[in-house]
Design an enzyme around this catalytic site. Structure first.
Site, short mmCIF file in Angstrom:
data_model
loop_
_atom_site.label_atom_id
_atom_site.label_comp_id
_atom_site.label_asym_id
_atom_site.label_seq_id
_atom_site.Cartn_x
_atom_site.Cartn_y
_atom_site.Cartn_z
N GLY A 119 -73.73 27.11 13.62
CA GLY A 119 -73.76 26.39 12.37
C GLY A 119 -74.88 26.90 11.49
CB CYS A 120 -75.32 26.99 7.82
SG CYS A 120 -74.84 25.31 7.37
CE1 TYR A 121 -78.61 22.18 5.84
CE2 TYR A 121 -76.55 21.27 6.68
CZ TYR A 121 -77.43 21.48 5.63
OH TYR A 121 -77.14 20.99 4.38
CB SER A 123 -78.48 29.82 12.01
OG SER A 123 -77.15 29.93 12.46
CG PHE A 284 -80.64 31.23 6.65
CD1 PHE A 284 -79.36 30.80 6.96
CD2 PHE A 284 -81.70 30.40 7.02
CE1 PHE A 284 -79.13 29.60 7.60
CE2 PHE A 284 -81.49 29.19 7.66
CZ PHE A 284 -80.20 28.78 7.95
#
Length: 305
Positions: A119-121, A123, A284
């Site tokens: 997942g983005c968060y 990472s 990011f």
């Protein structure tokens, strides 16, 4: 592989799928598609899956589980699977697709038939926390707070439309205030925590980009560590990484979109003059290293391209 590897993206018309499809144009692979009107026909999709080397799933959790079950029912050739949903991220049969997790983890991704894209968060949080917990600098049961802001593209087509078409979305919004965000299980699992953090995500009025930030009081950490211990730990962990970089500078300001449209992640350690407080930050692109960019990194490893 002697021939050009074949890839099928199940869900290629969503935000993540489109991002992966665009990035695949630069790789020596053949992307196989089905007509858009047949994208919900499981038989057509399964016939395509049986012909390719890798299936990338960009679907909701339940639909991903359905596709995986269908692929695993194939009696002959079974493709490798890269899943972008949250369905399998902590499943013991799947390898977590954050190549920088620890030394040799990229080799596990290379060898795995089943890989779960992070997942983005997650990472950003795992990139900051895993090395520090593993080193004993942050205790497994430390009462962590994680704050994060994402560009609105992370909310999918409906949220994008509310910002770009209807223009009725708020400039800044906290959400997930039931404190049960779907990325918490993988953060706990891969950061090596025994206590669930308080995680508060938010959305800002910018299209792409993300900042994950974690505040710490130094006198509450393990073993009387100081700021230099944190800095050296993160620097050492990522010194050979191509996509995740520890930055020496300590900027007084960070913009949420400063790494938008890239696949890079930058980590910082911010502190005050007394060095008794620290804020860890990961910057990011939520659609880059936080989604499609990470998927391309995993596809390269899984197919050897």
């Amino acid at each position: 592989m002697s021939q050009m590897p074949k890839i099928f993206i199940d869900g290629e018309y969503g935000t993540t799928g489109l991002g992966i499809r665009q990035r695949l144009e630069t790789l020596p692979v053949q992307v196989c598609s089905i007509p858009v009107e047949q994208r919900h026909d499981m038989k057509v999709r399964l016939d395509m899956m049986a012909q390719v080397d890798l299936v990338v799933l960009c679907l909701p959790d339940d639909a991903s589980r359905e596709s995986v079950a269908a692929i695993q029912s194939l009696s002959g050739h079974r493709p490798k699977i890269l899943d972008a949903s949250t369905a399998f991220r902590t499943h013991p049969d799947w390898v977590y697709g954050f190549a920088e997790l620890q030394y040799g983890h990229d080799e596990k991704i290379k060898a795995a038939p089943l890989v779960a894209n992070p997942g983005c968060y997650s990472s950003g949080a795992i990139a900051l926390l895993h090395p520090l917990v593993e080193a004993g600098i942050i205790a497994k049961d430390y009462p962590l707070t994680i704050n994060a802001v994402s560009g609105y593209s992370g909310g999918g087509k409906q949220m994008i439309a509310s910002y770009e078409v209807e223009k009725n979305a708020p400039p800044f919004m906290l959400y997930g205030l039931n404190l049960q965000h779907k990325h918490l299980p993988e953060i706990v699992h891969y950061a090596g925590l025994s206590r669930e953090p308080i995680f508060v995500p938010s959305v800002g009025n910018f299209a792409q980009g993300m900042i994950v930030s974690i505040p710490l009081h130094m006198d509450t950490l393990s073993n009387d560590v100081d700021v230099s211990d944190i800095t050296l730990c993160l620097k050492h962990h990522y010194e050979t990484s191509k996509f995740v970089r520890f930055m020496k500078d300590k900027p007084a300001k960070l913009a949420g979109d400063m790494l938008a449209y890239t696949d890079q992640m930058e980590l910082h350690v911010h502190t005050n003059d007394r060095k008794d407080m620290v804020v860890l930050t990961a910057i990011f692109d939520n659609l880059g290293k936080g989604a499609s960019g990470a998927a391309i990194q995993n596809i390269r490893l899984m197919l050897g391209v």
